[in-house]
Design an enzyme around this catalytic site. Structure first.
Site, PDB file in Angstrom:
ATOM      1  N   SER A  66       0.381  -1.106   0.012  1.00 51.27           N
ATOM      2  CA  SER A  66       0.062   0.282   0.386  1.00 51.27           C
ATOM      3  C   SER A  66       0.497   1.651  -0.225  1.00 51.27           C
ATOM      4  O   SER A  66       1.881   1.421   0.804  1.00 51.27           O
ATOM      5  CB  SER A  66      -0.678   0.256   1.421  1.00 51.27           C
TER       6      SER A  66
ATOM      7  N   HIS B 148      -3.264   0.828  -4.725  1.00 49.52           N
ATOM      8  CA  HIS B 148      -3.104  -0.217  -5.458  1.00 49.52           C
ATOM      9  C   HIS B 148      -3.104  -0.672  -6.961  1.00 49.52           C
ATOM     10  O   HIS B 148      -4.141  -0.214  -7.383  1.00 49.52           O
ATOM     11  CB  HIS B 148      -3.282  -1.519  -5.045  1.00 49.52           C
TER      12      HIS B 148
ATOM     13  N   HIS C 172      -5.112  -9.298  -1.648  1.00 49.17           N
ATOM     14  CA  HIS C 172      -5.815  -9.584  -0.361  1.00 49.17           C
ATOM     15  C   HIS C 172      -6.274 -10.839  -0.038  1.00 49.17           C
ATOM     16  O   HIS C 172      -7.730 -10.773  -0.498  1.00 49.17           O
ATOM     17  CB  HIS C 172      -5.343  -8.251   0.603  1.00 49.17           C
TER      18      HIS C 172
ATOM     19  N   TYR D  17      -7.970 -10.721   2.243  1.00 44.01           N
ATOM     20  CA  TYR D  17      -9.293  -9.290   2.636  1.00 44.01           C
ATOM     21  C   TYR D  17     -10.699  -8.854   1.584  1.00 44.01           C
ATOM     22  O   TYR D  17     -11.477  -8.320   2.121  1.00 44.01           O
ATOM     23  CB  TYR D  17      -8.835  -8.305   3.681  1.00 44.01           C
ATOM     24  N   GLU D  18      -9.915  -8.848   0.019  1.00 47.41           N
ATOM     25  CA  GLU D  18     -10.812  -8.864  -0.946  1.00 47.41           C
ATOM     26  C   GLU D  18     -11.850  -9.780  -1.076  1.00 47.41           C
ATOM     27  O   GLU D  18     -12.656  -9.561  -1.944  1.00 47.41           O
ATOM     28  CB  GLU D  18      -9.303  -8.320  -1.910  1.00 47.41           C
TER      29      GLU D  18
ATOM     30  N   ALA E 122       2.002  -1.922   4.069  1.00 45.54           N
ATOM     31  CA  ALA E 122       1.684  -0.952   5.778  1.00 45.54           C
ATOM     32  C   ALA E 122       1.935  -1.608   6.215  1.00 45.54           C
ATOM     33  O   ALA E 122       1.589  -3.105   6.774  1.00 45.54           O
ATOM     34  CB  ALA E 122       0.879  -0.106   4.490  1.00 45.54           C
TER      35      ALA E 122
ATOM     36  N   MET F 208      -2.105  -7.168   7.160  1.00 48.30           N
ATOM     37  CA  MET F 208      -3.365  -7.666   7.228  1.00 48.30           C
ATOM     38  C   MET F 208      -2.660  -8.816   5.072  1.00 48.30           C
ATOM     39  O   MET F 208      -3.367  -9.424   4.538  1.00 48.30           O
ATOM     40  CB  MET F 208      -3.949  -6.909   6.137  1.00 48.30           C
ATOM     41  N   SER F 209      -1.119  -8.561   5.074  1.00 46.35           N
ATOM     42  CA  SER F 209      -0.659  -9.141   3.943  1.00 46.35           C
ATOM     43  C   SER F 209       0.413 -10.320   4.565  1.00 46.35           C
ATOM     44  O   SER F 209       0.848 -10.347   5.207  1.00 46.35           O
ATOM     45  CB  SER F 209      -0.537  -7.500   2.927  1.00 46.35           C
TER      46      SER F 209
ATOM     47  N   ASN G  18       1.476   3.698  11.045  1.00 48.36           N
ATOM     48  CA  ASN G  18       0.515   4.411  12.104  1.00 48.36           C
ATOM     49  C   ASN G  18       0.752   3.255  13.839  1.00 48.36           C
ATOM     50  O   ASN G  18       1.612   2.120  12.896  1.00 48.36           O
ATOM     51  CB  ASN G  18      -0.750   4.127  12.420  1.00 48.36           C
TER      52      ASN G  18
ATOM     53  N   HIS H 208      -7.702   4.670   6.470  1.00 44.87           N
ATOM     54  CA  HIS H 208      -6.542   4.126   5.533  1.00 44.87           C
ATOM     55  C   HIS H 208      -5.995   5.293   4.604  1.00 44.87           C
ATOM     56  O   HIS H 208      -4.987   4.810   4.514  1.00 44.87           O
ATOM     57  CB  HIS H 208      -7.373   3.496   4.475  1.00 44.87           C
TER      58      HIS H 208
HETATM   59  N1  HPA Z   1      -3.029  -3.066  11.164  1.00 47.88           N
HETATM   60  C1  HPA Z   1      -3.412  -3.456  10.063  1.00 47.88           C
HETATM   61  N2  HPA Z   1      -2.837  -3.354   8.598  1.00 47.88           N
HETATM   62  C2  HPA Z   1      -3.053  -2.038   9.384  1.00 47.88           C
HETATM   63  C3  HPA Z   1      -2.306  -1.228  10.276  1.00 47.88           C
HETATM   64  C4  HPA Z   1      -2.923  -1.681  11.419  1.00 47.88           C
HETATM   65  O1  HPA Z   1      -2.323  -0.876  12.794  1.00 47.88           O
HETATM   66  N3  HPA Z   1      -1.932  -0.678   8.950  1.00 47.88           N
HETATM   67  C5  HPA Z   1      -1.563  -0.604   8.392  1.00 47.88           C
HETATM   68  N4  HPA Z   1      -1.981  -1.460   7.538  1.00 47.88           N
END
Ligand code: HPA
Length: 267
Positions: free
Chosen positions: A26, A56, A78, A80-81, A108, A206-207, A230, A242
């Site tokens: 990302s 993406h 992903h 989750y998609e 990310a 998440m990846s 973050n 996001h």
């Molecule tokens: N959690 C999960 N996935 C992420 C985060 C997060 O805080 N930040 C960017 N991708």
């Protein structure tokens, strides 16, 4: 299925044989805009899915970077998609068949380790698969890897050292740590982040983990790089979005690109 995608790609790239694969996470896709000799849209490649998430693109990009032949995924699939886990890791198997020996996985992530700050880069030293699924479930393709692959060193320790040295040489500070993957798409709750910390995670995302498992199984050397976008939920008082993740990736992207170019040179 795999052979169909590989034949199609080979018909487009001719004698270009990539030795390095890079999956751009990302907000980190710009490297494939800067270096792009041949680009194939995922939607044109047999058995590839289309990537759906903003931030993406959705292309396989072939280019020479620092004198090395590289294939880049500009955008990944992903879980989750709604893609099956087989589809998520399909491009990694394709890369293996194209001749890729070293895979750089980027993402990310949220910082669990309280000493991490947004826009820090972290070298992944190990992972925790908390997705509740393993991409190697099902009939094993013995031609690619063994049924019960050792995961003692998914992220090559010599390459961790190399990336750290490259970072030093170009003045890019790098954190190191354990990446824990959850499915998303909801971010974690503060309680989940506390759990992640207790069980040894420094970052959550998440990846990456499904791809790393398959790459390691198939005998590739893996480098993992997280952009800490973050502080994970509850680590700081600020809520998550996001947009903030993409903003932090934007701040980090120049040092990220510099690092990856230099690492590729040294591989
Ligand atoms: N959690 C999960 N996935 C992420 C985060 C997060 O805080 N930040 C960017 N991708």
């Amino acid at each position: 299925m795999l052979s169909e995608a590989v034949s199609f790609i080979k018909s487009k790239i001719g004698d270009f044989e990539p030795e390095i694969g890079i999956v751009l996470g990302s907000g980190l896709g710009e490297l494939a805009d800067e270096f792009c000799d041949i680009a194939l849209d995922y939607s044109d490649i047999p058995n590839f899915e289309a990537s759906t998430i903003s931030g993406h693109k959705g292309r396989l990009v072939f280019a020479e970077i620092s004198g090395k032949k590289v294939v880049m995924m500009q955008g990944r699939f992903h879980y989750y998609e709604g893609h099956s886990i087989e589809k998520v890791v399909f491009p990694i198997k394709v890369m293996k068949k194209l001749g890729v020996k070293t895979l750089i996985l980027t993402n990310a992530a949220g910082g669990v380790n309280p000493s991490f700050n947004p826009s820090d880069l972290m070298i992944i030293t190990d992972h925790i698969n908390f997705m509740g699924v393993n991409p190697l479930i099902g009939k094993n393709d013995d031609s690619m890897g063994t049924r019960f692959p050792d995961m003692s060193e998914v992220y090559d320790s010599n390459l961790v050292e190399l990336v750290q040295k490259v970072g030093d040489s170009i003045g890019v500070d790098l954190q190191e740590g354990v990446y824990m993957a959850l499915t998303g798409p909801s971010y974690e709750t503060p309680a989940e982040v506390r759990m992640a910390k207790v069980i040894g995670a420094d970052a959550v995302g998440m990846s990456t983990v499904p791809e790393a498992i398959v790459a390691s199984w198939a005998g590739m050397k893996v480098i993992g790089l997280s952009c800490i976008c973050n502080s994970a939920a509850g680590v700081s008082t600020v809520g998550l979005s996001h947009d903030d993740v993409i903003r932090a990736a934007n701040i980090a992207k120049d040092k990220f690109k510099k690092l990856v170019k230099e690492v590729v040179k040294k591989l």
